[in-house]
Each structure stands twice: as structure tokens, then as C-alpha cells.
Design an enzyme around this catalytic site. Structure first.
Site, mmCIF file in Angstrom:
data_model
loop_
_atom_site.group_PDB
_atom_site.id
_atom_site.type_symbol
_atom_site.label_atom_id
_atom_site.label_comp_id
_atom_site.label_asym_id
_atom_site.label_seq_id
_atom_site.Cartn_x
_atom_site.Cartn_y
_atom_site.Cartn_z
ATOM 1 C CD GLU A 571 30.224 -28.847 -1.609
ATOM 2 O OE1 GLU A 571 31.013 -29.432 -0.856
ATOM 3 O OE2 GLU A 571 29.889 -29.309 -2.719
ATOM 4 C CE LYS A 590 31.052 -36.385 -2.937
ATOM 5 N NZ LYS A 590 30.636 -35.228 -3.736
#
Length: 776
Positions: A571, A590
């Protein structure tokens, strides 16, 4: 028509009361956009402008001069009444955590609403602000039977004569609320209601909550939904309508702006004072040489093994999936900055041998470390040059607890909450080439002598000699073979066992149902015993990168503390590029689904591919996962809107696949006039690791987890000497120290979360990080 921009007209000055929400500045961006559109046309009246066409920069400046933001607890009602309200035309009260019945949650906003008749200033309440208006005038606000967070609903307009004028019936808007108006009072009227269904408790249920209200005689309006969300429709029109309603209520025809002494009371003005910067001359020249890579497999690992095989302080930023850039460097004999939130002390040291350091500088700061570090980054820039994205600079991490910088009473004085090493020589490996880089000093710093002592070569000849030698070694490394690492069999034990973690999930969901948060990112920590020392940590990382190649891998060893960071993060937190403006990119993750390893047998591939595509499709279309992603996207937009005049979602909710997991990712970009450290600080800690609203939710996390997260959930990356930075969220990461390995893992909790599924996600992420591990 209400909301139409009239170039000769008047635009209201707005006070925004922030209830410590993580979406407030999205509202500010909508308000600024409306004012910008107004002032981008010819403006007349009030001596403010001669009617000439204005530039976008001028329109932006004027728009911002018409908005002031204050927090709900920083000024008394008397101060707001006497010093601020006379200089504004309307008020917007933001969303936020908590309940309208609790004074600590609403602050001065309650007084503003209660005294609307006296002030004559129109008020628009959003979410909590809407509930505050309802509560103040006798309506009943209770926990909703169907809490809704991050889902879109159809909004049926009941009365389109004022706030909803020109907005089509049945538009879509995003909702974040656990409380709702359950009974109206005689002096309030319903303007809009939700219709259709939302997901709740694993099924679709009908929701008809009140979505818009007005007072029958006073200039008070409220909306329960979030017009500022990226997925809401007609938010700009709604605020334009509010501006028109203000114009009718106030009756002013000439342009006024908020005086400077009132603007200085705003959150924005105080923030600008904190981040005031002075231009600095470039300190370094760069010596660089490029080496072509033709079909070399895993050149980064080969170069690391050859150049740093016996290095006692390696720094390796490792794009192990071959998607980008790897940096090979060392903190040996380099300047390293360490900072403790508890003591507010910054120390600069230079490692001269394994476990041996010289102290170069020490100071207890009277300012946030972020601003101190921004000056250091500004003071260590390089003359324009050709090279890769990293051309030497600062490499390191900011721990999760840096969220508390300035509090002075968190953690332990022995804890290192930020550590950055100045890399003045390194090798950078890209997919098609390698760069050998070294910095040469060109100026002397009287204020920070340690920069001259430990940063950069003192002569071009020395730098060129080092670059020449390292280039030869890089070429030698390309023909070497890197042996496969041995499996790492460790027994991972959680700090919170399954039953305790499930209880924590239920406690978090109860707080969400009470309106204290929209989303809580709860985490756990798994620990194991391993052989102490650098050799064991190096082998563990090589095994991790083999099993889980990632774009933001890292292996960083601190020889003084005999500790290391072993990361396979997928990420990106934030990437910046400084030119005339600072370009910013953020990519929150997410939504996670387990991915089975690709089969070696071709006979099994077709079946595996069908299942793999099914899981991707299921993840992409999950209401729960999309809600989680949207909440963080809106939070990131808010964080960026505190510094940016241009925030845009480039790609919303797409799937990226890695070796062990599928992830739902969104790309958000912005432009700002801020420095690289300032950009990072305004968005820290990562919203994908906290939830929203960020301030209240981090307090809840501290209560539920009752432990220090440390490096995990923080960020790791670099500030380059030529105005580039790239930082990853520290997930899929092991931290080793004193023969102990710890791995943090967790997930976002919403009202839709299934506790058992959340524990399964924890195990999935643990397996993605340490595939050789065994957890009870």
C-alpha cells in the site's frame, strides 16, 4: 434560480464549525468551489474589484478569504458572538462523532443554533449538525434501528422550495450515521427522507430516515446525509442553494470579506503560521552513473547480496515485485535522526561500528518534529539533475505514535517514534537500469554543523571514485545467483486471542452504533521467538519477499538497537513531486480477499482462474467492502483538502492482486503549495489504519488495543534531495528485536462487520506476511 452564480452579485462569508470530523474540509472544498466559481467571473462592488476578469489564482485567494474554520471547543460563545459572527453571513456546522445531547461533542455549535434568532445568521447543519438543530428545537434524536455508514441511499425530496430547489427527486447521497431523528417537533418540517434499502445485519432492509429538515420561522436547515462525499450527488447545488437562502435572509448587496484579524483566528491561519518556510539554496551536487540491465532477473536482490552482504547496517527499499524502484544503501557512518514523542527530543547520531554511535546533535524541540524535519529536508536539497525517483536523501519511518507529536505525555522516552537516515550514496535499481549515485557538498551550514560533518562527499573527485568502484561492483553482481532462502518456521502467538479479539470487535461495533465512530480499524499483534541478530533477520526477509513480493518492500536494520523492519507492504500511502506546485498521490487500500497460490500444474490453472476471478468480483461488489473503502477515500480527501486547492479521485475502487491477496484500491491525487513533510504530516496517521473520524477513533483504538503499535500502522519511505517522496503504509510487516518477531494485522470494522469473518481476515493477512508461520 437559487444557486446560480451572478458575476455582479454577492457571495456569503461562511463560518464552518468543525466537530472534529474527518470530512469537514470536504465541505470546505465545496464551499470554496462555489465561491471560486463566483469570483472567476467579473466581480463588482464594495471596492473589492474593478470588474476585470480575474485569474484562477486570484479567484482561489478570494474564495478562501470568505471562509473561516474553527473547532467547536477553541473559542467561547462570547468570543464567537462578539468577534466572529459580525464578520460572517452564515454558518455551516460539520458532521462529527458523538451525540447532540452531549455538550463536549457539540461545543459552541449548540450556542450558535440556540441564538440564531438573535444573530440572524442562517445555519446549515450536516449530519451531527443536523441532529443538533433537531435536538435544540425539541425533536427526538435516537440510535437508528438501521445505522448506515458508507452506503448510498435514494433521497426523496418532500419540499423543494428552499434547500433542495433544483435538485431532482430521487437523487443519491452517502450516509454516515448511527443516530437519527425519530420524532419531529412542531417547529420543524421535513424536507427530505431516505427511501429504498440498505444492507444491515447481512440482509437488505428498508430505510426511511429523515434526511432534511428546516425550522418554520428561523433560518435553520439540516441534512442527515453527507453532501460532500465523493459519491453524493448535487452537493454543490445544495450549498449554492444555502448561499442563495443566506442572500435573501441577510439582504446584503455589496461584497465584504472577513477582516484579517478574524481570519487569523481560523484553523487555516494558525496552520500556515506553523508551516512558514524560508527558501534554501541547494546544498549538494549529484554524481550519477547509469548501468543498463538487459533481462536480468531480480537485479535488486543480486546487487543487495553483493554490495551489502556483510553490511552491518543495511537500508533496502525493495520493489520485490519488480514494479518499480529499489534503493540499496547503508546507515553505516551516515547521519541518523531519531525522535521521541514522549521527550520531544531529537538526536542525530552516526553509527561508526556495530552497536557503536557518535552523537552529533541533540535538542528538545519546542515545535512539532514534523516542522523541524521539513526544515531539514529543505536544507538538504540538490541542484537539478538527471536520475531516478530517489537521488539520495532521507530514508526511514514514522511510527504510528507520531500522531501524538506535541502531546509530550505519550509512550516512553526510550521509544523511537521517528527515525530517518540521510543517505548520501546509494545504488538505485529500476526494471531496466541501475543508477549509482553520490552527493557532493557545495555549501557550508553554520547553523547545522552536523550536516557538513556527516552528509555528502567533500570533493567531486572522491564522489566520482566511489561511484566508479560501485558501478563495477553492480556489474559484477548481475552475474551472481542468489540462493533460495530457507523456510522460516515460527510459532506466531496473538496478544489478543480469538475470544478477546471478538469481544473487542463487539465493543467497537457498540461504539459505532452509539455514534462515536463510523469505522474503527482494530488490529492485533502476533509474536514469535526467532534467532537474534542481523543474519536471522536477513534470512527471514528474503523468505518473506519470495513468498509475498510487493511494490513497497523494505529491509532496514538498526545496528545500535539490534532491531529490524521487514516489510512486504502493498500500500502506497503518499507520493509527492515538487515542481512549481507539489503533486500528491495517495492509494488507500480497504477491502481484502484471500488469494490462493497460482497452481504449478496447467491442468489446475483453468479451475484456479475461475475461482480467482470469482473472488475478485465478489470483493468488488461487496457493499461492506465498498463502504469501508469509501469512508477512507472521503477521509483522505478531507486530509488533502486541508492543504490543497485541487483534490480529485482518479480511480475509485478497483482491484489490485498480489501473491496472497486481492485488495480494493482507490487512487486520489491533489496539488498543493506545501512541502513534502507538510503534506505527509497533514495526512498522518494513515486513515486506512485508523478509521473515521480520525481523532475520536484513534482514542477508541487506544482503549480497545491497550498497546503501542510502533512501526506497524505508521509509514516507511523516503524524502529525496530533488523534491520527490514516496511513503508506504507499514502493513504486511515484521519487526524484529532481541530475538523476538512481531507482526501486526487487523482490519476495518463497520456496523456491517461479521466478527468471525474479521478474525478470518486477520489470519489471511498474517498468512500473507508470514506464510511459513503457524498461529494457534
Amino acid at each position: 434560480m437559487p444557486g446560480t452564480n451572478d458575476a455582479r452579485g454577492w457571495h456569503p462569508r461562511t463560518l464552518v464549525v468543525d466537530n472534529y470530523d474527518s470530512y469537514t474540509y470536504n465541505l470546505v472544498a465545496l464551499l470554496t468551489g462555489a465561491a471560486r466559481a463566483h469570483y472567476s467571473s467579473s466581480i463588482y462592488g464594495g471596492g473589492y474589484c474593478d470588474g476585470a476578469e480575474t485569474s484562477m489564482e486570484e479567484a482561489e485567494r478570494r474564495a478562501r478569504e470568505h471562509i473561516i474554520v474553527i473547532r467547536n471547543d477553541e473559542y467561547s460563545w462570547a468570543t464567537v458572538r462578539d468577534s466572529i459572527l459580525p464578520h460572517v453571513d452564515n454558518i455551516v456546522i460539520s458532521p462529527g462523532p458523538g451525540t447532540p445531547a452531549r455538550r463536549a461533542d457539540v461545543g459552541v455549535g449548540r450556542d450558535i443554533i440556540a441564538h440564531t434568532e438573535d444573530s440572524g445568521r442562517p445555519v446549515l447543519g450536516v449530519c451531527l449538525g443536523h441532529q443538533m438543530i433537531a435536538h435544540e428545537f425539541g425533536a427526538k434524536v435516537e440510535q437508528s434501528v438501521v445505522p448506515v455508514h458508507g452506503q448510498t441511499s435514494t433521497i426523496d425530496v418532500v419540499d423543494d422550495s428552499c434547500l433542495f430547489r433544483g435538485i431532482p427527486n430521487g437523487f443519491r447521497a452517502v450516509r454516515y450515521h448511527s443516530l437519527t431523528v425519530t420524532r419531529m417537533s412542531s417547529n420543524l418540517r421535513v424536507l427530505a427522507r431516505a427511501s429504498g434499502t440498505v444492507e444491515h445485519a447481512g440482509r437488505m432492509v428498508v430505510s426511511t430516515d429523515v434526511m432534511g429538515i428546516r425550522h418554520i420561522t428561523l433560518p435553520l436547515w439540516g441534512v442527515q446525509f453527507h453532501p460532500e462525499s465523493v459519491c453524493s450527488e448535487h452537493g454543490a447545488q445544495l450549498l449554492a442553494n444555502f448561499a442563495h437562502l443566506t442572500r435573501m435572509a441577510v439582504g446584503r448587496t455589496h461584497v465584504l470579506r472577513i477582516p484579517p484579524h478574524v481570519q487569523s483566528m481560523s484553523v487555516q491561519a494558525r496552520d500556515q503560521r506553523v508551516w512558514e518556510r524560508k527558501p534554501a539554496e541547494p546544498r549538494f551536487n549529484l554524481v550519477a552513473r547509469r548501468v543498463e540491465l538487459q533481462g536480468v532477473v531480480d537485479a535488486g536482490a543480486k546487487a543487495f547480496a553483493h554490495l551489502h552482504g556483510d553490511d552491518w547496517a543495511p537500508l533496502w527499499l525493495d520493489a520485490s515485485d519488480n514494479s518499480g524502484m529499489s534503493v540499496l544503501a547503508s546507515s553505516a557512518r551516515a547521519a541518523t535522526v531519531r525522535y521521541s514523542v514522549h521527550s520531544q527530543q531529537v538526536r542525530v547520531v552516526r553509527a561508526t561500528g556495530p552497536g557503536i554511535e557518535d552523537e552529533l546533535f541533540v535538542q528538545t524541540l519546542s515545535e512539532p518534529f514534523w516542522t523541524w524535519m521539513q526544515r531539514m529536508v529543505d536544507d538538504t536539497q540538490c541542484v537539478d539533475s538527471v536520475g531516478p525517483a530517489f537521488r539520495c536523501g532521507w530514508i526511514g519511518h514514522f511510527a504510528y505514535e507520531m500522531k501524538d507529536d506535541g502531546c509530550g505525555d505519550r509512550g516512553s522516552a526510550n521509544e523511537v517514534d521517528a527515525q530517518l537516515t540521510f543517505v548520501d550514496r546509494c545504488v538505485v535499481v529500476e526494471p531496466d537500469c541501475a543508477w549509482v549515485l553520490a552527493l557532493v557538498q557545495r555549501t557550508v551550514d553554520v547553523e547545522h554543523e552536523w550536516l557538513d560533518q556527516a552528509c555528502g562527499f567533500t570533493s567531486t573527485a572522491e564522489a566520482e571514485a566511489w561511484v566508479h568502484t560501485q558501478t563495477q561492483r553492480v556489474v559484477e553482481a548481475l552475474d551472481l545467483d542468489v540462493p533460495d532462502p530457507e523456510p522460516l518456521h515460527v510459532q506466531m502467538r496473538p496478544l489478543m486471542d480469538r475470544a478477546t479479539y471478538l469481544d473487542a470487535i463487539l465493543a467497537a461495533q457498540q461504539l459505532i452504533a452509539q455514534g462515536e465512530s463510523y469505522e474503527i480499524c482494530l488490529t492485533n499483534e502476533f509474536r514469535a521467538v526467532i534467532d537474534p541478530g542481523l543474519s536471522s533477520a536477513r534470512q527471514a526477509y528474503m523468505r518473506m519477499r519470495q513468498n509475498n513480493p510487493a511494490p513497497f518492500g523494505a529491509f532496514i536494520w538498526d545496528s545500535h538497537n539490534q532491531s529490524g523492519i521487514l516489510s512486504c507492504s502493498p500500500e502506497r500511502f503518499q507520493r509527492t513531486r515538487v515542481n512549481s506546485e507539489t503533486e500528491i498521490e495517495m492509494k488507500p487500500i480497504k477491502g481484502t480477499s484471500r488469494r490462493e497460490p497460482r497452481p504449478l500444474s496447467s491442468n489446475e490453472f483453468d479451475e484456479w482462474l475461475v475461482e480467482d476471478e470469482r473472488r475478485k468480483h465478489e470483493l468488488l461488489n461487496s457493499i461492506k467492502e465498498r463502504a469501508e473503502n469509501l469512508m477512507i477515500v472521503d477521509l483522505i480527501r478531507h486530509d488533502l483538502n486541508t492543504i490543497s486547492h485541487s483534490v480529485r479521485v482518479e480511480r475509485l475502487m478497483h482491484i489490485e492482486s498480489f501473491a496472497r491477496v486481492h485488495q480494493m484500491v482507490t487512487t486520489v491525487r491533489a496539488r498543493a503549495l506545501s512541502g513534502m513533510v507538510e503534506c505527509l504530516a497533514h495526512c498522518f496517521p494513515p486513515g486506512s489504519m485508523t478509521g473515521a473520524p480520525k481523532t475520536r477513533t484513534t482514542q477508541i483504538i487506544s482503549q480497545l488495543e491497550n498497546r503501542r503499535r510502533g512501526v506497524y500502522s505508521g509509514v516507511l519511505g523516503y524524502f529525496s534531495v530533488h523534491g520527490r517522496s514516496d511513503w508506504a503504509v507499514v502493513i504486511r510487516t515484521a519487526v524484529v528485536a532481541d530475538g523476538r518477531m512481531s507482526v501486526g494485522t487487523g482490519g476495518a470494522l463497520t456496523i456491517l462487520s461479521d466478527p468471525k469473518a474479521e478474525w478470518a481476515e486477520v489470519e489471511t493477512k498474517l498468512h500473507a506476511t508470514m506464510s511459513d508461520s503457524v498461529s494457534p
